[in-house]
Scaffold this motif. Structure first.
Motif, short mmCIF file in Angstrom:
data_model
loop_
_atom_site.label_atom_id
_atom_site.label_comp_id
_atom_site.label_asym_id
_atom_site.label_seq_id
_atom_site.Cartn_x
_atom_site.Cartn_y
_atom_site.Cartn_z
N ARG A 139 -7.33 5.97 12.01
CA ARG A 139 -7.26 6.82 13.03
C ARG A 139 -7.41 8.33 12.75
N SER A 140 -7.46 9.20 13.71
CA SER A 140 -7.89 10.51 13.44
C SER A 140 -7.56 11.34 14.87
N ASP A 141 -7.36 12.73 14.63
CA ASP A 141 -7.49 13.57 15.69
C ASP A 141 -8.31 14.73 15.11
N GLN A 142 -8.04 15.73 16.04
CA GLN A 142 -8.52 17.23 15.41
C GLN A 142 -8.10 17.95 14.31
N HIS A 143 -7.01 17.32 13.98
CA HIS A 143 -6.28 17.94 12.64
C HIS A 143 -6.01 17.03 11.63
N TRP A 144 -6.15 15.74 11.54
CA TRP A 144 -6.13 14.78 10.52
C TRP A 144 -6.92 13.49 10.50
N ILE A 145 -6.99 12.93 9.40
CA ILE A 145 -8.15 11.56 9.51
C ILE A 145 -7.16 10.78 8.41
N ASP A 146 -7.04 9.27 8.65
CA ASP A 146 -6.75 8.38 8.17
C ASP A 146 -7.74 7.74 7.35
N PRO A 168 0.80 -1.21 -0.05
CA PRO A 168 -0.05 0.10 0.05
C PRO A 168 0.90 1.36 -0.02
N PHE A 169 0.46 2.26 -0.60
CA PHE A 169 1.15 3.69 -0.56
C PHE A 169 0.45 4.54 0.37
N HIS A 170 1.13 5.55 0.71
CA HIS A 170 0.81 6.68 1.67
C HIS A 170 0.77 7.81 1.14
N LEU A 171 -0.45 8.50 1.49
CA LEU A 171 -0.43 9.88 0.61
C LEU A 171 -0.99 10.88 1.90
#
Length: 146
Positions: A38-45, A11-14
């Motif tokens: 996973r996620s937090d208030q500034h990003w989402i996977d 898998p690639f990551h972008l």
């Protein structure tokens, strides 16, 4: 040098900016059906067909697309996406059309009758990031030359 053959691709990551995480969640998780990680208030996977994409919040993000001519179309650059099977590509095209997605380049066949003939479509996420999804009748055409 062939770094890694298709049969063993990992898998690639972008990671890329978005101006609104809620809109990104609705688009990637809802419309495209990407499983959220996973996620937090500034990003989402998200899992985009098994590949890890990460939306990073930049409330001031403004895309600055470049357009390049390809086979008579104006292709937005940068862009990203996945090469799907023809059946999966058609199902996604139908789902996006039914949802009223505004295509930058509608579902079409590019390079018809030539080496590298492919089904392709371009559209944008709510932050203006361009995506291309494509499919080949035969995967051996992915890197074919004249």
């Amino acid at each position: 040098m062939n770094i890694e053959p298709l049969a063993t691709l990992r898998p690639f990551h972008l990671a890329f900016p978005v101006h609104d995480l809620d809109a990104a969640r609705a688009f990637y998780g809802g419309l495209l059906g990407c499983a959220e990680g996973r996620s937090d208030q500034h990003w989402i996977d998200f899992s985009l067909y098994g590949h890890q994409i990460v939306t990073h919040l930049d409330e001031n993000f403004l895309p600055r697309p470049l357009i390049n001519p390809v086979d008579g179309e104006q292709v937005p650059v940068p862009h990203f996406g996945v090469v799907l099977t023809m059946a999966a590509w058609q199902a996604l095209a139908d789902r996006l059309a039914a949802a009223g997605v505004k295509f930058v380049i509608p579902p079409t066949i590019r390079f018809r009758g030539q080496v590298g003939e492919q089904a392709t479509m371009f559209f944008q996420d709510p932050s203006g990031n361009a995506l291309e999804f494509k499919a080949f009748a035969s995967d051996d055409q992915l890197f074919a030359k004249d």
